[in-house]
Design a protein around this motif. Structure first.
Motif, short mmCIF file in Angstrom:
data_model
loop_
_atom_site.label_atom_id
_atom_site.label_comp_id
_atom_site.label_asym_id
_atom_site.label_seq_id
_atom_site.Cartn_x
_atom_site.Cartn_y
_atom_site.Cartn_z
N GLY A 27 -3.26 2.79 -13.25
CA GLY A 27 -3.93 3.72 -12.22
C GLY A 27 -3.21 3.07 -10.91
O GLY A 27 -3.20 4.28 -9.95
N ARG A 28 -2.35 2.91 -10.38
CA ARG A 28 -1.07 2.21 -9.56
C ARG A 28 0.04 3.18 -10.14
O ARG A 28 0.81 4.41 -9.17
N PHE A 29 0.46 2.84 -11.28
CA PHE A 29 1.89 3.48 -11.58
C PHE A 29 1.64 4.78 -12.59
O PHE A 29 0.84 4.49 -13.58
N THR A 30 2.74 5.83 -12.64
CA THR A 30 2.72 7.00 -13.23
C THR A 30 3.98 7.65 -13.87
O THR A 30 4.89 7.84 -12.80
N ILE A 31 4.12 7.31 -15.14
CA ILE A 31 5.44 7.81 -16.15
C ILE A 31 4.92 9.79 -16.19
O ILE A 31 4.40 9.96 -16.48
N SER A 32 6.24 10.42 -15.57
CA SER A 32 6.05 12.00 -16.15
C SER A 32 7.46 12.00 -16.03
O SER A 32 8.05 11.22 -16.38
N ARG A 33 7.83 13.09 -16.56
CA ARG A 33 8.81 13.62 -17.41
C ARG A 33 8.89 14.96 -16.44
O ARG A 33 8.17 15.66 -16.88
N ASP A 34 10.47 15.01 -16.47
CA ASP A 34 10.92 17.01 -16.88
C ASP A 34 12.17 17.35 -17.65
O ASP A 34 12.85 16.98 -17.15
N ASN A 35 12.32 17.99 -18.33
CA ASN A 35 12.87 18.06 -19.44
C ASN A 35 14.07 18.56 -18.62
O ASN A 35 15.00 18.31 -19.52
N ALA A 36 13.66 20.06 -18.51
CA ALA A 36 14.98 20.76 -17.64
C ALA A 36 15.81 19.78 -17.04
O ALA A 36 16.94 20.75 -16.94
N LYS A 37 15.36 18.58 -16.74
CA LYS A 37 16.59 18.12 -15.78
C LYS A 37 16.77 16.84 -16.35
O LYS A 37 17.49 15.57 -15.97
N ASN A 38 16.13 16.53 -17.63
CA ASN A 38 16.66 15.00 -18.68
C ASN A 38 16.69 13.99 -17.34
O ASN A 38 17.38 13.24 -17.60
N THR A 39 14.61 13.79 -16.88
CA THR A 39 14.91 13.05 -16.24
C THR A 39 13.93 13.10 -15.67
O THR A 39 12.35 13.75 -16.62
N MET A 40 13.33 11.18 -16.05
CA MET A 40 12.14 10.63 -15.90
C MET A 40 11.16 10.39 -14.62
O MET A 40 12.73 9.31 -13.81
N TYR A 41 10.47 10.05 -13.91
CA TYR A 41 10.25 10.02 -13.06
C TYR A 41 8.60 8.32 -13.30
O TYR A 41 8.30 8.81 -13.88
N LEU A 42 8.79 7.24 -11.98
CA LEU A 42 8.14 6.36 -11.51
C LEU A 42 7.47 6.46 -10.59
O LEU A 42 7.62 6.54 -9.54
N GLN A 43 6.27 6.88 -10.74
CA GLN A 43 5.52 7.19 -9.80
C GLN A 43 4.78 6.00 -9.61
O GLN A 43 4.33 5.69 -9.86
N GLY A 59 1.04 -1.49 0.16
CA GLY A 59 0.03 0.01 0.36
C GLY A 59 0.79 1.39 -0.25
O GLY A 59 0.25 2.56 0.19
N GLY A 60 2.24 1.34 -0.28
CA GLY A 60 3.11 2.26 0.56
C GLY A 60 3.04 2.70 -1.31
O GLY A 60 2.67 2.37 -2.19
N SER A 61 4.27 4.04 -1.50
CA SER A 61 4.78 4.70 -2.74
C SER A 61 5.76 4.56 -2.70
O SER A 61 6.06 4.59 -1.60
N LEU A 62 5.81 5.13 -4.01
CA LEU A 62 7.52 5.00 -3.95
C LEU A 62 7.84 5.89 -5.16
O LEU A 62 7.16 6.06 -6.03
N ARG A 63 8.61 6.24 -5.39
CA ARG A 63 9.57 7.78 -6.42
C ARG A 63 10.25 7.29 -7.26
O ARG A 63 11.21 7.69 -6.98
N LEU A 64 10.83 6.66 -8.31
CA LEU A 64 12.11 5.82 -9.06
C LEU A 64 12.46 7.35 -9.81
O LEU A 64 11.67 8.00 -10.84
N SER A 65 13.07 7.72 -10.43
CA SER A 65 14.09 8.53 -11.25
C SER A 65 15.44 8.49 -12.15
O SER A 65 15.90 7.19 -11.81
N CYS A 66 14.91 8.69 -12.81
CA CYS A 66 15.85 8.08 -14.02
C CYS A 66 16.67 9.28 -14.74
O CYS A 66 16.10 10.39 -15.51
N VAL A 67 17.72 9.33 -14.91
CA VAL A 67 18.44 10.82 -15.15
C VAL A 67 18.88 10.30 -16.34
O VAL A 67 20.28 9.33 -16.56
N ALA A 68 18.63 11.24 -17.74
CA ALA A 68 20.11 10.22 -18.55
C ALA A 68 20.50 12.08 -19.09
O ALA A 68 20.59 13.09 -19.15
N SER A 69 21.67 11.02 -19.42
CA SER A 69 22.74 12.91 -20.19
C SER A 69 23.64 11.15 -21.72
O SER A 69 22.81 10.45 -22.06
N GLY A 70 24.43 12.73 -22.06
CA GLY A 70 25.01 12.23 -23.40
C GLY A 70 24.31 12.42 -24.24
O GLY A 70 23.41 13.32 -24.49
#
Length: 117
Positions: A65-81, A15-26
């Motif tokens: 319905g439980r997981f959501t992908i989002s991104r922050d282009n300024a940070k070159n980062t994708m998230y998985l909530q 029932g808990g939550s986590l947010r994963l981050s993925c930083v892309a570079s190159g």
């Protein structure tokens, strides 16, 4: 070529939550799709969800319905909530990028997600 660094895993209760981050570079200019995969012990690596360049996202039915992908282009980062986590979600999670018709072969370490019952 490209470097993908994922993080944010941990141990949570059902029932808990986590947010994963993925930083892309190159060399990221030609990325068409970004996605999240997971691999549980003794199981194959499965595609959990992905987001196209235009922001369109798709998910496995089991996480919809439980997981959501989002991104922050300024940070070159994708998230998985990840919300409402279940023990079945326990796995090593990896992010990856698609340039052409295939996923980049340079898998990183991944980040461990453990959901206790």
């Amino acid at each position: 070529q490209v470097q993908l660094v994922d993080s944010g895993g941990g141990l949570v209760q059902t029932g808990g939550s986590l947010r994963l981050s993925c930083v892309a570079s190159g060399s990221i200019a030609d990325i068409r799709v970004m996605g999240w995969f997971r691999q549980a012990p003794g199981k194959q690596r499965d595609l959990v969800g992905f987001m196209a360049k235009d922001g369109t996202a798709n998910y496995l039915n089991s996480v919809k319905g439980r997981f959501t992908i989002s991104r922050d282009n300024a940070k070159n980062t994708m998230y998985l909530q990840m919300n409402s986590l279940k023990p079945e979600d326990t796995a090593v999670y990896y992010c990856n990028a698609m340039f052409g018709a295939t996923w980049y072969e340079g898998w990183g370490q991944g980040t461990q997600v453990t959901v206790s019952s």
